[in-house]
Structure formats: C-alpha cells, structure tokens
Design an enzyme around this catalytic site. Structure first.
Site, mmCIF file in Angstrom:
data_model
loop_
_atom_site.group_PDB
_atom_site.id
_atom_site.type_symbol
_atom_site.label_atom_id
_atom_site.label_comp_id
_atom_site.label_asym_id
_atom_site.label_seq_id
_atom_site.Cartn_x
_atom_site.Cartn_y
_atom_site.Cartn_z
ATOM 1 C CB CYS A 151 -20.571 -99.971 -40.381
ATOM 2 S SG CYS A 151 -20.012 -100.955 -39.299
ATOM 3 C CG ASN A 152 -19.321 -104.760 -44.358
ATOM 4 O OD1 ASN A 152 -19.896 -105.147 -45.594
ATOM 5 N ND2 ASN A 152 -18.482 -103.661 -44.868
ATOM 6 C CG ASP B 284 -17.673 -97.127 -40.168
ATOM 7 O OD1 ASP B 284 -17.820 -98.239 -39.906
ATOM 8 O OD2 ASP B 284 -16.449 -96.979 -40.442
ATOM 9 C CB SER B 285 -17.296 -98.336 -35.810
ATOM 10 O OG SER B 285 -16.507 -98.749 -36.703
ATOM 11 C CB CYS C 246 -14.388 -104.405 -42.571
ATOM 12 S SG CYS C 246 -14.083 -103.009 -41.647
ATOM 13 C CG HIS D 149 -11.952 -99.371 -40.975
ATOM 14 N ND1 HIS D 149 -13.626 -99.312 -40.476
ATOM 15 C CD2 HIS D 149 -11.704 -98.280 -40.325
ATOM 16 C CE1 HIS D 149 -13.664 -98.433 -39.746
ATOM 17 N NE2 HIS D 149 -12.358 -97.736 -39.381
ATOM 18 C CD GLU E 271 -11.109 -95.426 -36.906
ATOM 19 O OE1 GLU E 271 -10.878 -94.256 -36.553
ATOM 20 O OE2 GLU E 271 -11.953 -95.569 -38.035
HETATM 21 N N1 DGL Z 1 -15.965 -100.403 -40.718
HETATM 22 C C1 DGL Z 1 -16.371 -101.442 -40.016
HETATM 23 C C2 DGL Z 1 -17.112 -102.503 -40.901
HETATM 24 O O1 DGL Z 1 -17.644 -102.222 -42.069
HETATM 25 C C3 DGL Z 1 -16.231 -101.522 -38.517
HETATM 26 C C4 DGL Z 1 -14.943 -101.670 -38.053
HETATM 27 C C5 DGL Z 1 -14.949 -102.106 -36.531
HETATM 28 O O2 DGL Z 1 -15.424 -101.131 -35.827
HETATM 29 O O3 DGL Z 1 -14.603 -103.095 -36.048
HETATM 30 O O4 DGL Z 1 -17.437 -103.526 -40.249
#
Ligand code: DGL
Length: 267
Positions: A74-75, A11-12, A185, A187, A153
């Site tokens: 990560c979506n 993921d990011s 997402c 997160h 974060e």
């Molecule tokens: N967790 C991420 C997702 O599922 C991306 C969050 C991000 O870096 O903007 O999309």
C-alpha cells in the site's frame, strides 16, 4: 527463522492483491499471509498519524502470525508508516515507494514522470522526494485520484463512472510531456487498460509491485530464506471488514478461489 515461514502483505483493501499477483508469479513457493484493512478503508483521505498507527498495528499482527518479511503493499501506508513499522518489529519490512521510484527512473527517458496516487500519498510528497533524491534532474507531476479506490472496492472498476473520473484526473498530464506514469496506489494497476487508453502509447506504465517483489526476492535470497517447500503453499487471508465481499472481489483479481477469509477486529 524458518525458510517456509510466510511472507506478510497488507493493504487497506484488495489493491495489495496486485502485489500478491507478482509474488505468485515470481515466488510461487512462498506462502502469503494477506491482511486487508477493509473495516477502515479508504486510507487516502485519513490523516498521516492514523495511517501510521494502523500500519504499525497490522505489521505487528503479521509478525505475530509468523511472517519472515513484510511487504507494505500500500503506497499510502508506506508513505505514512514504513519507518514506524520498521522500528516496531524485528523482521524486515519493505514498502512500495522506493522500488516504484527506482522503476520509474529505469523506465523514463525524458525524466518527466507522472504519479497517480491517493490524496494522502500525493500530499506526503513521498514519490517526488524519493525520485528526486535518486535523480535531481527528474520532474515529477502528481495527481490524486480520490474516487478510484472506493469505486474499485465497490466492484465498479469497469463502470462509466470510473472512466469519467479517469478522464478528469488524467487531463492534468496533458501538455506535460511525461513518458512514464507511476501507478502509485496498488489499486490502480486494476485500471491499467482504462488509464493507458487515456494517456496513450507514449506513456509507459510503471507498476511498483514488479520491482518490490524483485527486491523482496533478493533480500530473502541473501538471508537464505527463500521457501523450499515441495507442495503448493496454503495462503491465508484476513480482513477487518466483510470477509465475503473481499473473497468475491479477491478471487476475480487473483483468478483463483480464495480459502475461507478470517475476520480480525482492529481498533
Ligand atoms: N491501495 C492503497 C495504496 O496503495 C490505498 C487505497 C486507499 O485506501 O485509499 O495507496
């Protein structure tokens, strides 16, 4: 391929750990290698080409570290880079959007579905396209939640600041009669209590991680690649940003101390 080779996830940032949680619960024998691209987070505001390049780079890194299967946890990276990543490596790579769409349709009765996600995921239209390809009668309402990832974060998931943004973003669903909300997402499941408190009991939360890990399990079982180690797996974590910040937030999310987190330069 060795059955006890690791599962790669990325993921990011810390969001993909909500998928790792599902792996720990459902597949406790599997070793996880997790990569968080915290040096380049957030992905949400980036152009699709950049996210696609990062995705291919990281999936290749996970293959080099011996992964037998990669879950793009990560979506945003799934929407921009799943196909490119599948072409770039010769191990199976799965994302979270198709499983999330499937679970949304299994959850909804009214076929009116809300999706909260990053700006890039909403702009890509990936959820709407995937859900409608599975059921043309479904109606999908998307909302980008710009500030959620940076605040999570920064360790501010319980702040009044994030609650204010949540009320603002989720107001879009008022009067839309949705009965299922996709946490699009990785997160966002960390905000489930807050979000459900606003949308109310009539709207069921849909966490794509649940279905994604179920599908990963089926794929591994079919290929006879489910881990069979007797000892507890020793998971590995890598970041492109600050290892200490990731370790402190990550240990709270996973409710366990993390081993030393490796730092990898990504350009
Ligand atoms: N967790 C991420 C997702 O599922 C991306 C969050 C991000 O870096 O903007 O999309």
């Amino acid at each position: 391929m060795n059955k006890n080779a690791p599962l790669g996830l990325f993921d990011s940032g810390v969001g993909g750990l909500t998928v790792v949680r599902e792996v720990f619960q459902r597949l406790p024998r599997e070793k996880v290698i997790y990569f968080a691209d915290t040096g380049r987070i957030p992905y949400g505001p980036l152009p699709q080409e950049d996210i696609q390049r990062y995705t291919v780079q990281i999936v290749s890194f996970l293959q080099e570290r011996g992964a037998k299967l990669v879950i793009i946890a990560c979506n945003t990276a799934t929407a921009a880079g799943l196909e490119a990543a599948q072409e770039a490596v010769d191990i199976p790579v799965i994302g979270v959007i198709e499983p999330g769409a499937q679970l949304a349709l299994e959850t909804t009765k009214s076929k009116r579905i809300g999706v909260i996600a990053t700006e890039a995921t909403i702009k890509s239209g990936a959820y709407e396209r995937t859900i409608k390809a599975m059921d043309p009668e479904a109606v999908v309402f998307g909302q980008a939640c710009y500030e959620f990832t940076p605040l999570i974060e920064a360790g501010k998931k319980d702040s009044e600041e994030i609650a204010e943004y949540a009320r603002e973003y989720l107001a879009t669903f008022e009067g839309k009669d949705i009965d299922a909300l996709v946490y699009g997402c990785t997160h966002y499941p960390l905000l489930e209590e807050l979000v459900q408190g606003i949308v109310g009991d009539g709207v069921a939360p849909v966490n794509p991680a649940v279905k994604t890990v179920q599908i990963a399990e089926e794929m591994l079982a079919e290929a006879d690649l489910l881990a069979d180690r007797s000892e507890d797996p020793e998971h590995e974590y890598f970041v492109s940003g600050d290892p200490d910040a990731f370790a402190s937030l990550g240990s709270v999310i996973l409710e366990r101390p993390l081993p030393p987190v490796g730092k990898v330069e990504m350009k």
